[in-house]
Scaffold this motif. Structure first.
Motif, PDB file in Angstrom:
ATOM      1  N   SER A  17       0.841  -1.186   0.000  1.00  0.00           N
ATOM      2  CA  SER A  17       0.000   0.000   0.000  1.00  0.00           C
ATOM      3  C   SER A  17       0.877   1.236   0.000  1.00  0.00           C
ATOM      4  O   SER A  17       2.068   1.180   0.328  1.00  0.00           O
ATOM      5  N   VAL A  66      -2.690  -1.642   8.374  1.00  0.00           N
ATOM      6  CA  VAL A  66      -2.344  -1.952   6.990  1.00  0.00           C
ATOM      7  C   VAL A  66      -1.294  -3.062   6.935  1.00  0.00           C
ATOM      8  O   VAL A  66      -1.403  -4.002   6.146  1.00  0.00           O
ATOM      9  N   THR A 125      -2.747  -5.974  -0.461  1.00  0.00           N
ATOM     10  CA  THR A 125      -3.528  -5.305  -1.489  1.00  0.00           C
ATOM     11  C   THR A 125      -2.600  -4.794  -2.568  1.00  0.00           C
ATOM     12  O   THR A 125      -1.397  -4.707  -2.398  1.00  0.00           O
ATOM     13  N   SER A 136      -0.773  -2.035  -4.755  1.00  0.00           N
ATOM     14  CA  SER A 136      -0.236  -0.746  -4.336  1.00  0.00           C
ATOM     15  C   SER A 136      -1.186   0.356  -4.761  1.00  0.00           C
ATOM     16  O   SER A 136      -1.596   0.451  -5.905  1.00  0.00           O
ATOM     17  N   THR A 183      -8.132   4.597   3.307  1.00  0.00           N
ATOM     18  CA  THR A 183      -7.316   3.425   3.594  1.00  0.00           C
ATOM     19  C   THR A 183      -7.668   2.774   4.906  1.00  0.00           C
ATOM     20  O   THR A 183      -7.586   1.578   5.066  1.00  0.00           O
TER      21      THR A 183
END
Length: 534
Positions: free
Chosen positions: A484, A499, A506, A508, A516
C-alpha cells in the motif's frame, strides 16, 4: 480443554552481557514438545543472542537453562548438541562440494573395520531424508540443488542425532512460496513427532501459518508470550515496535506541509525488483518530500532502497531522474546523479573508525569529485566546522577518531558526509537506530528542516511513529512487496499497523488516510509496555 504440552527446554532469567552492553536482560522462554515456538522482535531485540545462549555460542551471565528437567551449562555448541539441541541457520552451513549423503551423515558415518562403509552411510542418509518426506539422490552433489533442498538436507543432518529441540534461524529468507510450503511440510512432520521447534522469521504471514506459540522480545527484554491463535496481528506488531518516548512528540510533523507534485519527480522507479529478493515496486519522490518506507524487518525495505541506489542491481524495472531515463546500476552512477545513501549498517558500511571525524565527513565529497581533485584544507575545515555546528556533533573535535564517538554522533557524521555532497535525493536507512533519544530528535529535526528547504528524502525506520511523524507519504512493505501507499495526512500509527497486519496484501495504491483506514479519534491504541524503553 487442550492439555499444555510438556516443557523440553526452560530458560529462566537469561541475561547475556558484553562490555558495556546488556544484550539480554532476564528473559524467560519455554519450548514445549510438539510445538513451533516463534521468536518475534525487531532488529536488536535479542533474538539471535537468545538462540546463541541456547546453543552454546554465548555463555549466559545470569539465569538457568533446564533441558528435560536437568539444569545444564553450555560451554560450547557441542554441549548443546549433546543435550539434544540442533540448529539450522539462515546461511546453510553445509559442504556444497560433497554429496547429499555425505552432508547428511557428516560426523555420523557408518563405520566398518576402522573405515567408512559408504554404501551403508548413503542408505542411512536416504532413510533420514525419506522420514522427512524428501526424495533425493544421496550421491548427487549438494551444490547442484536449490537452496530450499539444501535447507531440508540441513534439517535432516540436524535430526540424525534424534534431537529433541530444533532451532530454525530465518530458514525461509531465500525461498519462494513453493519452497516455503515444502519446508513447512517438513517442520510440521517434526512437530508431530514431538520435536520442540524454535523458529525465527520476519515474515508475518509465515508466523501465523506455522506457529503454535509466540514470544515477543524488545530491546533485549521479554515483552510477552502468547498462543499464536490468541494474538491478533495488529497487537503482535504493536508489541514488537513499542512506542516512541514522549520527548520526540514535540517535533512538528513535516506531513503538515503540502508538496508540489505537478512536475517531474526527483526520482521515479517503475517495476523495480530483483528475483528472489523483491517483487517489482513503483515509487517516486518529489522535491521537498519525505517518503517513508514502513514495514517490519525483512519486509523488503532495505532491499528496495539498495536497488534504487544501485548498491544491488535490479533485474526488472525502469528509473527516471527528473523525467530523464537513468540507468542506476552502481553507487557511482547514483552519486553522479546526486543521490546519496546512508546504510542501516553504519559499522560495516558507513563509519571508518580509524579515521577522524573530519576525514569521515569529506569521504563522500571526495568520491564525488574523484581522486585527482583533492579537497583543499581550507575547504575541508569550512565543511567540517559547518556540520559539526549544524548537527551538534559532540565532542566538537574534528580530529577525534570516529570510533570513539557515541553511536548517535557517529550517525550525525554519516549524515554530514552525504549532506556535504549537496544531494538532490537523500536515502536514509534506519538513521536513528540504536542511538539515544536526544540524538534521535536532532536527526529527525534535521531531516524535517532539509525537506522544508527542498531536499527529497526517502526515510526508513522500524519506529512507525517516526515514519508517520516526518513523512508526507508512506510506502508500506510486507513480505518483499509493496502492499500500500498512503498519504500520511491524518494517519495514526494504529492505521499503519492495521495496513501492515491485514490478512491479504492489497495492490499498491495511493490513497488518503480516509480511504485506507477507518477514521479514529486522536487517541491511538496504546503501544506501550512498561518493561521496555525505546
Amino acid at each position: 480443554m487442550v492439555d499444555t504440552p510438556p516443557a523440553v527446554v526452560e530458560m529462566r532469567g537469561i541475561t547475556v552481557e558484553f562490555p558495556g552492553v546488556k544484550a539480554l536482560d532476564g528473559v524467560d522462554v519455554t519450548l514445549r514438545a510438539g510445538e513451533v515456538h516463534t521468536l518475534m522482535g525487531e532488529n536488536g531485540a535479542g533474538k539471535s543472542t537468545l538462540i546463541k545462549a541456547l546453543t552454546g555460542v554465548y555463555r549466559v551471565s545470569a539465569g538457568t537453562i533446564t533441558v528435560r528437567g536437568e539444569k545444564r551449562v553450555f560451554r560450547s555448541t557441542a554441549d548443546a548438541q549433546a543435550a539434544g539441541i540442533s540448529t539450522v541457520y539462515q546461511e546453510v552451513n553445509l559442504c556444497t562440494n560433497l554429496s547429499v549423503g555425505e552432508n547428511v551423515m557428516l560426523g555420523h558415518e557408518v563405520r566398518r573395520a576402522g573405515g567408512i562403509d559408504w554404501r551403508a552411510t548413503h542408505r542411512e542418509a536416504a532413510r533420514h531424508l525419506q522420514s522427512l518426506g524428501v526424495q533425493i539422490d544421496t550421491h548427487s552433489i549438494l551444490g547442484t540443488h536449490s537452496i530450499a533442498l539444501q535447507q531440508l538436507v540441513a534439517i535432516s543432518r540436524a535430526m540424525v542425532t534424534d534431537a529433541s529441540v530444533l532451532v530454525l534461524d530465518e530458514p525461509t529468507s531465500s525461498l519462494d512460496r513453493g519452497e516455503v510450503e515444502q519446508l513447512f511440510a517438513v517442520v510440521r512432520e517434526l512437530r508431530d513427532r514431538g520435536v520442540a521447534i524454535l523458529f525465527v522469521t520476519h515474515f508475518l504471514d509465515q508466523v501465523y501459518e506455522i506457529s503454535d506459540r509466540l514470544t515477543v522480545l524488545r530491546n533485549g527484554r521479554l515483552v510477552s508470550e502468547h498462543l499464536a491463535a490468541e494474538l491478533p496481528r495488529g497487537e503482535l506488531i504493536a508489541k514488537m515496535i513499542g512506542r516512541e518516548l514522549d520527548e520526540l512528540d514535540a517535533i512538528s510533523r513535516a506531513a503538515d506541509r503540502e508538496i508540489d507534485r505537478s512536475g517531474a519527480p526527483v526520482l521515479r522507479a517503475v517495476g523495480v525488483g530483483k528475483k528472489g529478493v523483491l517483487e517489482p515496486v513503483d515509487v517516486d519522490v518529489y522535491d521537498g518530500e519525505v517518503v517513508g518506507i514502513a514495514g517490519l524487518l525483512g519486509s523488503g525495505r532495505t532491499e528496495l532502497v539498495r536497488l534504487l541506489y544501485g548498491a544491488d542491481r535490479a533485474d526488472t524495472g525502469e528509473t527516471e531522474v527528473r523525467g530523464a531515463p537513468a540507468r542506476i546500476t552502481t553507487p557511482r552512477a547514483a552519486i553522479d546523479r546526486r543521490i546519496a545513501f546512508s546504510s542501516e549498517d553504519r559499522r560495516a558500511e558507513g563509519i571508518i573508525g580509524d579515521l577522524t571525524v573530519a576525514e569521515n565527513m569529506v569521504l563522500g565529497l571526495q568520491a564525488q569529485r574523484g581522486a585527482l581533485r583533492k579537497i583543499g584544507k581550507a575547504e575541508q575545515d569550512a565543511i567540517v566546522d559547518e556540520y559539526i555546528t549544524a548537527l551538534g556533533i559532540r565532542p566538537a573535535n574534528p580530529h577525534a577518531l570516529l570510533r570513539n564517538l557515541s553511536g548517535g554522533n557517529q550517525q550525525k557524521v554519516l549524515l554530514a558526509r552525504w549532506l556535504a555532497t549537496a544531494p538532490q535525493l537523500l536515502i536514509l536507512d534506519e538513521p536513528t537506530r540504536g542511538i539515544d533519544v536526544g540524538a534521535k530528535a536532532d536527526i529527525q529535526r534535521k531531516v524535517a528542516e532539509l525537506s522544508a528547504q527542498g531536499l527529497a528524502v526517502v526515510f526508513i525506520s522500524s519506529e512507525l511513529e517516526e515514519v508517520v511523524r516526518i513523512s508526507q507519504r508512506i510506502a508500506v512493505m510486507r513480505d518483499r512487496r509493496k502492499i500500500s501507499e498512503l498519504d500520511s495526512a491524518g494517519i495514526h500509527v494504529d492505521d499503519l499497523v492495521d495496513v501492515i497486519a491485514q490478512e491479504s496484501p492489497t495492490a499498491s495504491t495511493l490513497a488518503p488516510a480516509s480511504e485506507t483506514a477507518p477514521s479514529r479519534d486522536d487517541t491511538p491504541r496504546s503501544l506501550e509496555n512498561p518493561e521496555s524503553a525505546a
